[in-house]
Each structure stands twice: as C-alpha cells, then as structure tokens.
Design an enzyme around this catalytic site. Structure first.
Site, PDB file in Angstrom:
ATOM      1  N   GLY A 187       0.582   5.820   0.155  1.00  0.00           N
ATOM      2  CA  GLY A 187       0.164   6.910   0.349  1.00  0.00           C
ATOM      3  C   GLY A 187       0.554   8.122   0.662  1.00  0.00           C
ATOM      4  O   GLY A 187       1.790   8.314   0.943  1.00  0.00           O
ATOM      5  N   GLY A 188      -0.598   9.279   1.194  1.00  0.00           N
ATOM      6  CA  GLY A 188       0.609  11.102   1.697  1.00  0.00           C
ATOM      7  C   GLY A 188       1.456  10.457   2.697  1.00  0.00           C
ATOM      8  O   GLY A 188       2.004  11.797   2.521  1.00  0.00           O
ATOM      9  N   MET A 189       0.961  10.148   3.138  1.00  0.00           N
ATOM     10  CA  MET A 189       1.361   9.376   4.929  1.00  0.00           C
ATOM     11  C   MET A 189       2.729   8.497   4.539  1.00  0.00           C
ATOM     12  O   MET A 189       3.790   8.934   4.947  1.00  0.00           O
ATOM     13  CB  MET A 189       0.608   9.287   5.654  1.00  0.00           C
ATOM     14  CG  MET A 189      -0.178   9.817   6.887  1.00  0.00           C
ATOM     15  SD  MET A 189      -0.998   9.664   7.622  1.00  0.00           S
ATOM     16  CE  MET A 189       0.294   9.241   9.322  1.00  0.00           C
ATOM     17  N   LYS A 214       4.345   0.694   8.488  1.00  0.00           N
ATOM     18  CA  LYS A 214       4.251   1.341   8.252  1.00  0.00           C
ATOM     19  C   LYS A 214       4.564   2.111   8.388  1.00  0.00           C
ATOM     20  O   LYS A 214       5.370   2.802   9.126  1.00  0.00           O
ATOM     21  CB  LYS A 214       2.328   2.267   8.475  1.00  0.00           C
ATOM     22  CG  LYS A 214       2.222   3.138   8.173  1.00  0.00           C
ATOM     23  CD  LYS A 214       0.554   2.958   8.277  1.00  0.00           C
ATOM     24  CE  LYS A 214      -0.077   3.893   7.062  1.00  0.00           C
ATOM     25  NZ  LYS A 214      -1.232   4.282   7.407  1.00  0.00           N
ATOM     26  N   VAL A 223       2.823   1.059   2.889  1.00  0.00           N
ATOM     27  CA  VAL A 223       2.835   0.170   4.197  1.00  0.00           C
ATOM     28  C   VAL A 223       3.503  -1.006   3.117  1.00  0.00           C
ATOM     29  O   VAL A 223       3.351  -1.500   1.992  1.00  0.00           O
ATOM     30  CB  VAL A 223       0.937  -0.034   4.111  1.00  0.00           C
ATOM     31  CG1 VAL A 223       1.710  -1.826   5.043  1.00  0.00           C
ATOM     32  CG2 VAL A 223       1.104   0.792   5.092  1.00  0.00           C
ATOM     33  N   GLY A 270       0.679  -1.530   0.476  1.00  0.00           N
ATOM     34  CA  GLY A 270       0.343   0.237   0.169  1.00  0.00           C
ATOM     35  C   GLY A 270       1.033   1.100   0.142  1.00  0.00           C
ATOM     36  O   GLY A 270       2.060   0.905   0.561  1.00  0.00           O
ATOM     37  N   ASP A 273     -10.871   9.545  11.188  1.00  0.00           N
ATOM     38  CA  ASP A 273     -10.222   8.570   9.501  1.00  0.00           C
ATOM     39  C   ASP A 273     -11.666   7.684   9.407  1.00  0.00           C
ATOM     40  O   ASP A 273     -10.493   7.173   8.216  1.00  0.00           O
ATOM     41  CB  ASP A 273      -9.311   8.656   9.362  1.00  0.00           C
ATOM     42  CG  ASP A 273      -8.685   9.015   7.890  1.00  0.00           C
ATOM     43  OD1 ASP A 273      -9.429   9.434   6.916  1.00  0.00           O
ATOM     44  OD2 ASP A 273      -8.056   9.007   7.654  1.00  0.00           O
TER      45      ASP A 273
END
Length: 768
Positions: free
Chosen positions: A20-22, A40, A25, A18, A141
C-alpha cells in the site's frame, strides 16, 4: 519468496501478503521465538528528506506503536514488537488466519451478507471500539480492509494507533496537495472530510459505512466520482438500505442510518451504547436469505462542480475515489521488501485460504472452486455412520454458539459448543484444532456458569489434545493449561493450581520471554494463587515484580498494570501493612480515574478498598467521607439497589457507629438490611451482616429487646445455612447470650453460653 531480508537480525521476511501507500506487509518468521508473524514495513524515512521531521516522526511512531502494543482486547490485532531498521519503521503483529471484510464481500460476488452475520461482525467491532475509545484512541481509518474475520469466527480490527500516524507519514489530507494520494474516501466521516475536530464518533460513522456495504453490497456513496463521494458524505442523506434490499429488518436500517448522521451528536453517544443496540437486534431471529440477489444500482448523488467546491477542503482537489472493498490484493514483488509502492489496498494480513474440502468421491475441488462450493459432505476415511457436516455448516454453528455467549445465554452456549465439538470430532477428528476450539469454548461457558469441575475436565482435555497436535509448549496448549490452573483455584485446589501455573510460567518464559504479556499474566495469576496458599510475602514480592514489569512493557496506566498494582495493595493489606496498602489503592484509583473514568467499576473497586484501609487505620472521619462518596458514585453508575451500592452504604453505617453516631448508624444499617433482603434475599450473608450491624446499634442505644430479636434472627439463619458448629453461627449465639445478660436474664444467658461452649470446635473466639 524472499528469504534473505532480515529485520533487526530477527524477523525473516518470507512472503509479501499486502502492499500500500504506506509500505508493505510480509509473512515472516520470528527466529527468536520460532513463530510465524506478520511484519508491516512502512516507507523509508529518508524519503521525506527533512531530518527534524524524521526525528519527530520516529518518536511519534514509537509513541503510536506503543499505544497499539498496549491494547489487549480480543477484537484488536496484537502488536508484538516495533522499531526501525535501516530507516524503515516496522511493526510485528500476530499473523491472522482468515479474511478481511473486503475479501468476504468479494468472495460473495459483492452481494450483501446474511443479517445474522452482519450483526455478529458489528457487535464484535463495537466491543473493540468501546474498549479503545475508553482509552481515548480513535482509529480514523475504519474500513472493510481493516476488519479481519479469522477462521474461528473472531473479528479483529487492524491498524489501531497506526491510522493516526498516517497524518504524519503523508497518507493524510493535509499532505495531498504535495502530490501524495490519500486513498479511498468511501468510509470517511463528514468531519474528516471538512478538516474539523475528529473524535470517537467519527469511527462510528465509518462503521456505519461498513455496515451499509455489508447489508447492501455497496458503500453508501459510490458513484464512481470523487466529488460525488465527498459531497455525498458531507451533504446528501444516504439511500435507505431497504431500497437496495427490501428484506432487511427495519431496526437494522434505522441503526445504520443513525450511524450515518451528518452531525456527530446525532449518532449513538458511544460504541458501548451501539453494542447494546446490536445485542438487542441479535436477540431477534431474522429469516434472511444468505444468497439474496444483488441490490440494484444506487441513485446518483449530486456531483461537485468541475472546478471544485469552495466548501470542500483544499486537499481534496486531486482526490480520486480509490479502491473499494472489492479491489483484489496486489501481487508481485518490486525492489526491496519495504520499498515505496503505489497504492494501499488494506489487504495486508491473514490472507490464508481455508482448506479445500474434498468433493464427492474424494477429489478435491479445482483451483477455481470457491470455498465451500461442495455438493455434499463426505465421511472421513475409516469412519462409518452419518456423513459429517460440511465445514461451512460447522463454522456457521460456531458463530451462533459464540453469539449466544455474547448475549449472556451461557447455558445455551455451553450446550451448543459441546454439540459442535462432537460434530467436529466426527468430521475432523478428536485432536483437530477446530474440535479443540469448540471444547475450549465449552469450558469457558462452564466457567461462566460456575461449573468449575466440569470446566476443569474440559480444559484438561483440550490441553492434552493440543499438546499432542501442536506440542506441549505451543501458545494454545499453554493457554488451555493456564485456564485449567484458574479453575483449579476456583475449586479451592490451590496446591494443584500452583503446580500447573509454575509449569506454564516456565514454558512461557522459555518460549516467549520473561516480559511477554502472556508470561506476565501467568505470573500475576501465580502471585494471586500464592496468597490463597497463605504465602503472603511470596505473593507480595511476585506481584510487585509483575507490576514493575507490566509498567515497563505496557505502561504505568495500562489496565493490566493497574490490576497487578491492585493485587500488590491487597497483599499489603493481608500483611496488615495498612499505610502502604492505602497508598497503593489510592494510586490505582487515581490512575483508573484518568484512564477509565471516575465511575468505572474498576475505579470504584479500588475506591472501596482505599476506604476500607482508612477504617483499618482508625481514620474514621476520612473513611466515612470516602464511603459516602463511593455510595453516591455507585448510585449514579448502577442505581440505589445495586449490591455494590449497598456495600458502600454498609461501610457508611459501620463508620457512623465507630464515631458514636448510633441513631444514624442504626437507621443506615436498617435501610441497607431491608434493601439487601429485597435484592439478595433475607438469608444472604450480606443481608445478615447488615442485620447484625442494626442489632449492634440497637444495643448501643439501650434497646436490648429489639437487639435480641435481631441477633436471634441472624443466629437462626446462620445455623440453618451453615450448621450449628460454624464459627459465624456460634458468634451469633454469643451475641444472643450477651443480649440476654443485658436484659437481666442471666440464667437463660448461662444456658446458651454452655450450649455454645459444648459445640465449639474452633479456636480463637472468646465466649464474651
């Protein structure tokens, strides 16, 4: 595949699952414990530049990660470890085998899910939220990508504690003006959008959005324009779900629309209340086609003006709608394993596809064949008889059985799990993990039914099968063995329980480490069992050590820490160290008031034990006040007729007698005895104890004739239930003989004393 990146020389990153913006993973291997985990990795801190900000952020990360790691609930993803490595914040989590709701909807062609499945998922999410909200933790979230459904049907919420961290890292509303995209607003509450105060009811709104999408196939506001989505959440009533899907039950529609109320006060008061409503819905049978046609397009919500809406927060000026639940997972690897990446899909863990089922003729489906798309069941090689059920049918049966347990229908749940275990054994084999999982659940249901001997046999069978399939030291094997020890203890077989607990503890220390929560749980159980073996000093020492370790690992006020501190207090009481026991119980009570609330059952249990200690210490006035306070709290929490309320009132009566206030003591004991007879039955041990307290008060008041009648009623009941030679029955006959003496009936009293002495086969009780 990247096998070269190590985090803290322990976690080897294997495959990105995975991004994402952060950050990203990864599927990783934990070399220290030889297990697969999910890691993560958040963006390098140096990308923010400001050193003081970095220090604050690092400390905030540790605090939030510690919160996430402290959560111990079946519905929350387990966090194993956290830290920093070369400027990178990282979390180590359990690796889940399953799909998030985004993927479930995508695989279903973005069509709605069956109502039974929606209710099951919602009930599990509500239970997890109730647990976390009680600890003042708000997710912030909640969305389909953050809700995982495992292969076994369990539902887990991901990213607890870390969602709050987003506000500091930069994936937040207040930082988007600096050019950082916020992500999808499809599941945001109106108060989040408006920058107002956010509490647990914001999570309930987000859950309402998720349920709406599961029920209709589309989010409540999904017009493809960011302003329409934002304004829709803030100002526009959502289209009723039944306008998209007419066969939805009306109660489910009402519940979803209540969750989507614009004002937080108009939503359900908390997740526990929501869970009760969902349980009531699950109790119904909804005949809904699982392959319902896709809903029609939703009506448009009003769009914001091209130049923006002054009533919307400034940060929303550059927002886009982002990706909905149907967005596919990103692929490919760029740069370092934890380098900055452009978007957050949320599909960051557990992307393990279920095993493909052989098609007729033994030919496995092709790569494009969707899971479960098999024309019929196929017997396993070497078997005969009826063909086994397909995996999808077995999984559905597993969910129905779990739902029965969640509704407290344990007889039906046990029968369902037992039948499913037989079916899975036929389809998959006796030692297949799914077969053993069903046998494990059957054992759990047997425990809830009090059938401990049957539960012990079930757990022993599971432990043996998992030992053969997974190995003797595998975590699931050890879990089954630990449950075996528990039921052996419930059967009074404490020596055998001790042997099993000791062996499991040794294996857990070897494979997980001395401070792992599972290891500490095993040590806690072992300490409890030691007290049942009469090894009180050993029990106290071990419980004291476990309490210290849990405080260090989980926090001083974590529920598990407080459970062990409660056990320490109990051991001190057994050792008659009442002053120390009182202090320990009072500390546990104060901590539980802070974390659980004054009227929580666990808080009140510690309150009761503290009152008992006060009585043992002769501090009768304080004990009376404590019992009265407890009785009021029990009445408030459970009602005046609840057994625990009556137990507290019994303590009030006892201490009134110790103060010589016999009229009040008699009145209280008589009322409690009557209430207990009505609630528990006239021959229940607690009823008889209260009836005896009433007799004692009558004697003290000189009303010996009435006292004799009460003592004789208690003695007859105990002899009938326990046998004439039982210590409690003999004590009651002594009470009866004493009354006869006080009434001047010395000859009758002497005969009764002689009869009791002839029956007495036990030491330590004086005849008078």
């Amino acid at each position: 595949m990247v096998d070269t990146v190590l985090i803290q020389d322990r976690y080897q990153l294997r495959e990105r699952i995975g991004r994402g913006g952060m950050g990203e993973v990864w599927r990783a291997h934990d070399h220290a414990l030889d297990r697969e985990v999910a890691v993560k990795c958040l963006k390098p801190l140096e990308c923010h530049g400001d050193r003081s900000f970095i220090r604050v952020l690092r400390e905030r990360f540790r605090r939030e990660a510690r919160v996430a790691a402290s959560l111990q609930h079946p519905g929350v993803t387990v966090v194993h470890d956290f830290g920093t490595d070369d400027g990178v914040l990282f979390l180590v989590m359990e690796l889940l085998d399953g799909h998030n709701l985004s993927q479930l909807l995508q695989e279903n062609g973005q069509r709605p899910l069956p109502v039974r499945e929606i209710l099951d998922i919602a009930g599990q999410v509500a239970a997890a939220l109730a647990y976390t909200h009680q600890r003042d933790i708000v997710h912030r979230d909640l969305k389909p990508a953050n809700v995982m459904r495992t292969a076994s049907g369990d539902v887990k919420i991901c990213d607890f504690g870390i969602a709050h961290l987003n506000h500091d890292i930069g994936v937040s509303s207040r930082l988007t003006s600096g050019g950082i995209a916020m992500g999808t607003p499809h599941y945001m509450s109106p108060e989040q959008i408006g920058g107002a105060y956010v509490d647990h009811r914001s999570d309930l709104y987000s859950l309402g959005c998720v349920l709406y999408e599961m029920a209709t196939g589309t989010p409540p506001f999904d017009d493809g324009d960011a302003w329409a989505v934002l304004v829709g959440h803030r100002d526009t009533p959502p289209e009723p779900p039944r306008s998209h899907r007419t066969e939805l039950p009306e109660p489910l529609e009402r519940l979803i629309l209540t969750l989507l109320a614009k004002e937080p006060g108009e939503r359900p008061p908390n997740a526990s209340a929501l869970g009760r409503e969902l349980a009531a819905l699950r109790a119904g049978e909804w005949a809904v086609d699982p392959l319902a046609p896709p809903p029609g397009p939703s009506s448009e919500a009003p769009l914001g003006p091209p130049g923006g809406d002054a009533r919307l927060p400034a940060w929303s000026s550059g927002i886009t709608t982002g990706r909905k639940a149907s967005h596919p997972v990103a692929s490919g690897v760029t740069g370092r394993a934890y380098g900055p990446v452009p978007e957050l899909t949320g599909q960051w863990t557990g992307l393990v596809q279920p095993p493909l089922v052989a098609a007729p003729g033994g030919v496995p489906p092709g790569p494009g064949t969707p899971p479960g798309a098999v024309s019929g069941p196929v017997p396993r090689p070497g078997t005969s008889g009826p063909a086994p059920e397909p995996a999808t049918t077995l999984a559905d049966r597993h969910q129905r059985a779990l739902s029965l347990g969640r509704l407290g229908r344990w007889h039906e749940a046990e029968a369902a799990h037992r039948a499913l275990a037989t079916a899975r054994q036929h389809a998959l084999g006796a030692d297949h993990p799914d077969t053993l999982a069903s046998r494990y659940e059957a054992g759990f249901a047997l425990c809830r039914l009090g059938r401990y001997a049957d539960a012990a046999r079930a757990y022993e069978q599971v432990a043996a099968g998992r030992g053969r399939r997974l190995g003797p030291d595998h975590a699931e094997t050890l879990a089954a063995r630990q449950e075996t020890a528990y039921v052996l203890g419930r059967l009074g077989r404490h020596t055998e329980a001790h042997q099993v607990y000791s062996a499991v503890l040794e294996a857990r220390v070897r494979t997980m480490g001395a401070d792992h929560p599972h290891t500490l749980r095993c040590r806690h159980n072992l300490a409890f069992n030691l007290s049942r073996l009469g090894r009180l000093e050993d029990s106290y020492r071990m419980a004291h050590e476990v309490a210290g370790a849990r405080a260090r690992v989980l926090g001083a006020d974590h529920p598990d820490t407080l459970v062990t501190r409660y056990e320490v207090a109990y051991a001190l009481g057994r050792l008659e160290r009442w002053d120390a026991a009182l202090r320990a119980y009072q500390e546990v009570t104060e901590a539980r008031v802070r974390t659980l609330g004054a009227d929580h059952p666990d808080t009140l249990a510690a309150h009761y034990e503290a009152a008992l200690c006060l009585g043992r210490l002769g501090r009768t006035e304080e004990a009376l006040a404590a019992y009265r306070e407890l009785a009021a709290a029990r009445t408030r929490a459970h009602g005046s007729a609840h057994p625990e309320t009556l137990r507290a009132r019994h303590g009030v009566g006892v201490n009134l007698g110790r103060l010589g206030r016999w009229e009040e003591a008699w009145s209280e004991a008589t009322e409690v005895a009557g209430a207990r007879a009505h609630v528990l039955g006239p021959d229940h041990p607690d009823t008889l104890v209260s009836l005896r307290e009433s007799a004692v008060a009558l004697g003290r008041l000189g009303r010996w004739g009435e006292a004799l009648e009460a003592y004789r009623q208690v003695a007859d009941a105990r002899q009938r239930l326990l046998g004439a030679e039982h210590p409690d029955a003999l004590r009651s006959r002594y009470d009866e003989a004493h009354c006869l003496e006080r009434l001047g009936r010395a000859r009758a009293a002497a005969r009764l004393y002689e009869q009791v002495d002839a029956l007495r086969r036990w030491p330590g009780v004086s005849p008078r």
